[in-house]
Design a protein around this motif. Structure first.
Motif, PDB file in Angstrom:
ATOM      1  N   ASP A 165      50.266 -32.699 -61.385  1.00 40.60           N
ATOM      2  CA  ASP A 165      48.806 -32.664 -61.519  1.00 40.60           C
ATOM      3  C   ASP A 165      48.172 -32.100 -60.251  1.00 40.60           C
ATOM      4  O   ASP A 165      47.281 -31.252 -60.309  1.00 40.60           O
ATOM      5  CB  ASP A 165      48.249 -34.074 -61.761  1.00 40.60           C
ATOM      6  CG  ASP A 165      48.419 -34.516 -63.207  1.00 40.60           C
ATOM      7  OD1 ASP A 165      48.862 -33.662 -64.000  1.00 40.60           O
ATOM      8  OD2 ASP A 165      48.114 -35.674 -63.514  1.00 40.60           O
ATOM      9  N   CYS A 166      48.650 -32.595 -59.097  1.00 45.48           N
ATOM     10  CA  CYS A 166      48.077 -32.168 -57.823  1.00 45.48           C
ATOM     11  C   CYS A 166      48.321 -30.679 -57.615  1.00 45.48           C
ATOM     12  O   CYS A 166      47.427 -29.944 -57.213  1.00 45.48           O
ATOM     13  CB  CYS A 166      48.682 -32.962 -56.669  1.00 45.48           C
ATOM     14  SG  CYS A 166      48.297 -34.705 -56.765  1.00 45.48           S
ATOM     15  N   GLU A 167      49.564 -30.250 -57.910  1.00 48.22           N
ATOM     16  CA  GLU A 167      49.885 -28.830 -57.740  1.00 48.22           C
ATOM     17  C   GLU A 167      48.999 -27.965 -58.611  1.00 48.22           C
ATOM     18  O   GLU A 167      48.431 -26.972 -58.161  1.00 48.22           O
ATOM     19  CB  GLU A 167      51.351 -28.581 -58.115  1.00 48.22           C
ATOM     20  CG  GLU A 167      52.301 -28.699 -56.943  1.00 48.22           C
ATOM     21  CD  GLU A 167      53.737 -28.683 -57.414  1.00 48.22           C
ATOM     22  OE1 GLU A 167      54.091 -27.784 -58.201  1.00 48.22           O
ATOM     23  OE2 GLU A 167      54.483 -29.594 -57.000  1.00 48.22           O
ATOM     24  N   GLN A 168      48.855 -28.378 -59.887  1.00 52.97           N
ATOM     25  CA  GLN A 168      48.006 -27.611 -60.804  1.00 52.97           C
ATOM     26  C   GLN A 168      46.568 -27.569 -60.317  1.00 52.97           C
ATOM     27  O   GLN A 168      45.907 -26.543 -60.388  1.00 52.97           O
ATOM     28  CB  GLN A 168      48.047 -28.229 -62.197  1.00 52.97           C
ATOM     29  CG  GLN A 168      49.261 -27.810 -63.000  1.00 52.97           C
ATOM     30  CD  GLN A 168      49.367 -28.620 -64.279  1.00 52.97           C
ATOM     31  OE1 GLN A 168      48.362 -29.110 -64.775  1.00 52.97           O
ATOM     32  NE2 GLN A 168      50.574 -28.756 -64.792  1.00 52.97           N
ATOM     33  N   GLY A 169      46.106 -28.723 -59.807  1.00 49.74           N
ATOM     34  CA  GLY A 169      44.736 -28.794 -59.303  1.00 49.74           C
ATOM     35  C   GLY A 169      44.491 -27.774 -58.215  1.00 49.74           C
ATOM     36  O   GLY A 169      43.500 -27.033 -58.237  1.00 49.74           O
ATOM     37  N   VAL A 170      45.420 -27.707 -57.260  1.00 52.77           N
ATOM     38  CA  VAL A 170      45.291 -26.738 -56.167  1.00 52.77           C
ATOM     39  C   VAL A 170      45.308 -25.325 -56.730  1.00 52.77           C
ATOM     40  O   VAL A 170      44.518 -24.460 -56.327  1.00 52.77           O
ATOM     41  CB  VAL A 170      46.425 -26.929 -55.133  1.00 52.77           C
ATOM     42  CG1 VAL A 170      46.382 -25.830 -54.095  1.00 52.77           C
ATOM     43  CG2 VAL A 170      46.306 -28.285 -54.480  1.00 52.77           C
ATOM     44  N   GLU A 171      46.201 -25.118 -57.704  1.00 53.19           N
ATOM     45  CA  GLU A 171      46.341 -23.782 -58.290  1.00 53.19           C
ATOM     46  C   GLU A 171      45.051 -23.362 -58.984  1.00 53.19           C
ATOM     47  O   GLU A 171      44.580 -22.233 -58.827  1.00 53.19           O
ATOM     48  CB  GLU A 171      47.520 -23.803 -59.287  1.00 53.19           C
ATOM     49  CG  GLU A 171      47.966 -22.436 -59.768  1.00 53.19           C
ATOM     50  CD  GLU A 171      48.266 -21.479 -58.626  1.00 53.19           C
ATOM     51  OE1 GLU A 171      47.951 -20.290 -58.783  1.00 53.19           O
ATOM     52  OE2 GLU A 171      48.784 -21.915 -57.576  1.00 53.19           O
ATOM     53  N   VAL A 172      44.434 -24.302 -59.726  1.00 54.29           N
ATOM     54  CA  VAL A 172      43.172 -24.011 -60.422  1.00 54.29           C
ATOM     55  C   VAL A 172      42.102 -23.606 -59.409  1.00 54.29           C
ATOM     56  O   VAL A 172      41.404 -22.597 -59.583  1.00 54.29           O
ATOM     57  CB  VAL A 172      42.705 -25.244 -61.242  1.00 54.29           C
ATOM     58  CG1 VAL A 172      41.256 -25.081 -61.685  1.00 54.29           C
ATOM     59  CG2 VAL A 172      43.601 -25.446 -62.453  1.00 54.29           C
ATOM     60  N   VAL A 173      42.005 -24.380 -58.329  1.00 53.89           N
ATOM     61  CA  VAL A 173      40.998 -24.073 -57.314  1.00 53.89           C
ATOM     62  C   VAL A 173      41.267 -22.705 -56.702  1.00 53.89           C
ATOM     63  O   VAL A 173      40.358 -21.888 -56.544  1.00 53.89           O
ATOM     64  CB  VAL A 173      40.990 -25.173 -56.218  1.00 53.89           C
ATOM     65  CG1 VAL A 173      40.150 -24.734 -55.035  1.00 53.89           C
ATOM     66  CG2 VAL A 173      40.464 -26.459 -56.785  1.00 53.89           C
ATOM     67  N   ARG A 174      42.549 -22.455 -56.387  1.00 53.64           N
ATOM     68  CA  ARG A 174      42.883 -21.185 -55.754  1.00 53.64           C
ATOM     69  C   ARG A 174      42.520 -20.011 -56.655  1.00 53.64           C
ATOM     70  O   ARG A 174      41.905 -19.046 -56.231  1.00 53.64           O
ATOM     71  CB  ARG A 174      44.372 -21.123 -55.409  1.00 53.64           C
ATOM     72  CG  ARG A 174      44.725 -20.042 -54.394  1.00 53.64           C
ATOM     73  CD  ARG A 174      46.200 -19.736 -54.434  1.00 53.64           C
ATOM     74  NE  ARG A 174      46.624 -19.229 -55.736  1.00 53.64           N
ATOM     75  CZ  ARG A 174      46.437 -17.985 -56.147  1.00 53.64           C
ATOM     76  NH1 ARG A 174      45.829 -17.104 -55.376  1.00 53.64           N
ATOM     77  NH2 ARG A 174      46.847 -17.606 -57.344  1.00 53.64           N
ATOM     78  N   GLN A 175      42.869 -20.135 -57.941  1.00 48.52           N
ATOM     79  CA  GLN A 175      42.567 -19.044 -58.876  1.00 48.52           C
ATOM     80  C   GLN A 175      41.070 -18.806 -58.990  1.00 48.52           C
ATOM     81  O   GLN A 175      40.605 -17.669 -58.966  1.00 48.52           O
ATOM     82  CB  GLN A 175      43.130 -19.379 -60.259  1.00 48.52           C
ATOM     83  CG  GLN A 175      44.585 -18.994 -60.404  1.00 48.52           C
ATOM     84  CD  GLN A 175      45.154 -19.492 -61.718  1.00 48.52           C
ATOM     85  OE1 GLN A 175      44.432 -20.003 -62.558  1.00 48.52           O
ATOM     86  NE2 GLN A 175      46.464 -19.334 -61.861  1.00 48.52           N
ATOM     87  N   GLN A 176      40.309 -19.907 -59.098  1.00 48.27           N
ATOM     88  CA  GLN A 176      38.859 -19.736 -59.274  1.00 48.27           C
ATOM     89  C   GLN A 176      38.224 -19.112 -58.041  1.00 48.27           C
ATOM     90  O   GLN A 176      37.361 -18.243 -58.151  1.00 48.27           O
ATOM     91  CB  GLN A 176      38.224 -21.079 -59.587  1.00 48.27           C
ATOM     92  CG  GLN A 176      38.652 -21.584 -60.952  1.00 48.27           C
ATOM     93  CD  GLN A 176      37.691 -22.598 -61.517  1.00 48.27           C
ATOM     94  OE1 GLN A 176      36.882 -23.148 -60.787  1.00 48.27           O
ATOM     95  NE2 GLN A 176      37.777 -22.842 -62.801  1.00 48.27           N
TER      96      GLN A 176
END
Lengths: 183, 337
Positions: A165-176
């Protein structure tokens, strides 16, 4: 892990070790255990190696905080059960351990303009009050985590139930941020 | 062959797009028309329409067509029978306001014991009138919800007066508070806290931001509570307020320090450059504003000490020093003390 120095800082897990506990007895037997009924209804007990803290309640429920990863939580709770057995307290053989919360930190290695990010992410999704808190609070629905974004590029991810979850969260922020060209 | 097909296809699609655009524009014009009252005579398309207030008619000055009849005269009263009425020329009472719980639309029984002819009321009926007056007053606040609203609005007004806030901010604050009541956001929170948060939000909406400390000083709740409640209601009501800009604080702080307009414009200039270089992101707007004013006051030769600036802005001297260092370094401002 993914180049953002994603590091799990804290894992909170809960489990039920018995039907009920006699906390006064545990307080006497365990060294360094704190139990003050007036202040807090649970017993606080800290262990080292792996470092963690326990909150033990009369209902038999146990909360484990301060562990640095999910495996530690399991070993630490197993040790705790053994220790309880050694002073003659019965415990459930295979306790059901559920991770409640994971806090992780990460670094995007970039200086961020939080004002621009606030507008880019949409003012209804975020919370940014520099007068009250220097970070920008971004609540993501999928995965359901809360990310604190700081102008230094560092992130704090909380509310995740698993390291993924944490990894995905960071990834979502990075992409946006990347798609807005703010990275 | 295929090639031709394709070009033709793209042509038709192009044409269709154009048509859609024109249609949309026409539709927009139509809605615009209905929004504005007509200013063109439908008969001769003349634009010189005249309001005839004597007959309450809207007449075309060119062809004489009566476009509208018996319209409501929104102007001041033009009949007057005595001196008082001539001075007043009013048809209505006080304007409607959100700052009073019944929006100021209440009926009051006059305290004078006179009837509509100006004759004094007989002592027999006076007791009755006294009771009527009492119940009229009581009935203004009908239930607990309204009583709470009345209390909250008086609290809002008290705080706004203490801060010397203008009418518009008070109205906005009252509207924000009413919205919060409608959405049941008060439940579980103190009335004072929500009122203070509504005032804080209203100040920001009207871009005359007050700091939480300033609001906290005049309210009965802590700064922390106000901040928490503000965050909650702004999320629930989706107020979508931009983060406050340090520039908004400059005029107030400058006048608090009795600085000249020159210093003020210099500080604004410094802050513009600072926000371009992303020096304001993640930093408290009051601190940045205070540092900019401090620098500007030195540059303009009208120096204020860090202590003085800190007191007015409600930040610490350490904050000013830190921000001042950042600003001076990044913007290449040479400061000779």
């Amino acid at each position: 892990m993914t180049g953002y120095n994603l590091k799990i800082e804290n894992v909170v897990a809960s489990t039920k070790l018995a039907e009920s506990f006699d906390l006064t007895k545990i307080e006497i037997e365990f060294e360094g255990a704190e139990y003050n009924k007036q202040k807090f209804p649970g017993l606080v007990y800290r262990v080292s190696d792996p470092k963690a803290a326990f909150l033990v309640f009369t209902s038999g429920k146990v909360v484990c905080t301060g562990a640095k990863n999910v495996n530690d939580v399991h070993t630490v709770i197993k040790n705790m059960a053994k220790k309880l057995n050694s002073i003659g307290v019965e415990t459930v053989p295979n306790p059901d351990i559920t991770v409640q919360n994971i806090v992780a930190s990460a670094d995007l290695h970039a200086v961020l303009n939080l004002n621009a990010i606030a507008i880019g992410l949409g003012l209804e999704n975020i919370e940014y009050e520099p007068e009250q808190f220097p970070g920008l609070v971004y609540r993501i629905d999928e995965p359901k985590v809360v990310v604190l974004i700081f102008s230094s590029g560092k992130l704090v991810v909380t509310g995740g139930k698993s390291p993924e979850d944490c990894e995905q969260g960071v990834e979502v922020v990075r992409q946006q941020l990347d798609s807005m060209g703010l990275l | 062959m295929v090639e031709v097909e394709r070009t033709r296809y793209s042509e038709t699609s192009e044409r269709e797009k154009m048509r859609a655009m024109i249609k949309a524009r026409k539709e927009k014009e139509k809605t615009d028309d209905t929004e504005k009252p007509e200013v063109i005579c439908p008969e001769c398309e003349s634009r010189s329409l005249e309001h005839d207030y004597e007959r309450a008619e809207l007449v075309c000055a060119d062809c004489g067509l009566v476009v509208d009849a018996e319209f409501v005269d929104e102007g001041p009263e033009w009949r007057a029978f005595d001196h008082d009425q001539r001075m007043k020329r009013s048809r209505v009472g006080a304007p409607m306001t959100y700052t009073i719980h019944d929006k100021g639309l209440s009926t009051m029984i006059d305290w004078r014991n006179r009837d509509s002819y100006g004759k004094s009321i007989s002592s027999k009926n006076r007791a009755q009138l006294y009771r009527l007056r009492k119940w009229q007053r009581r009935i203004r606040v009908s239930n607990a919800t309204e009583r709470n609203l009345a209390f909250a609005l008086s609290e809002l007004d008290r705080m706004a007066s203490a801060l010397g806030l203008p009418r518009t901010v008070r109205e906005t604050a009252a509207v924000v508070y009413r919205k919060a009541v409608d959405k049941n956001l008060i439940r579980g929170r103190s009335i004072e806290g929500v009122a203070a948060a509504a005032l804080y939000a209203a100040c920001r909406q009207c871009s005359v931001p007050r700091t939480l400390d300033e609001i906290g000083e005049v309210s009965r709740v802590s700064r922390k509570e106000i901040g928490r409640t503000y965050r909650f209601i702004s999320r629930e009501l989706s107020l979508k307020l931009m983060p406050t800009s340090p520039i908004d604080y400059v005029p107030r702080f400058c006048s608090g320090l009795q600085l000249k307009g020159e210093v003020q414009s210099k500080s604004v200039e410094i802050l513009r450059q600072a926000s371009e270089k992303e020096l304001t992101s993640g930093r408290g707007p009051t601190g940045v504003a205070a540092a900019a004013i401090y620098i500007a006051s030195i540059l303009c030769g009208d120096r204020r000490t860090q202590r003085e600036v800190a007191d007015v802005a409600g930040v610490t001297e350490v904050t000013i020093r830190n921000r001042y260092k950042e600003l001076a370094e990044e913007l290449d401002i040479e400061i000779i003390l």
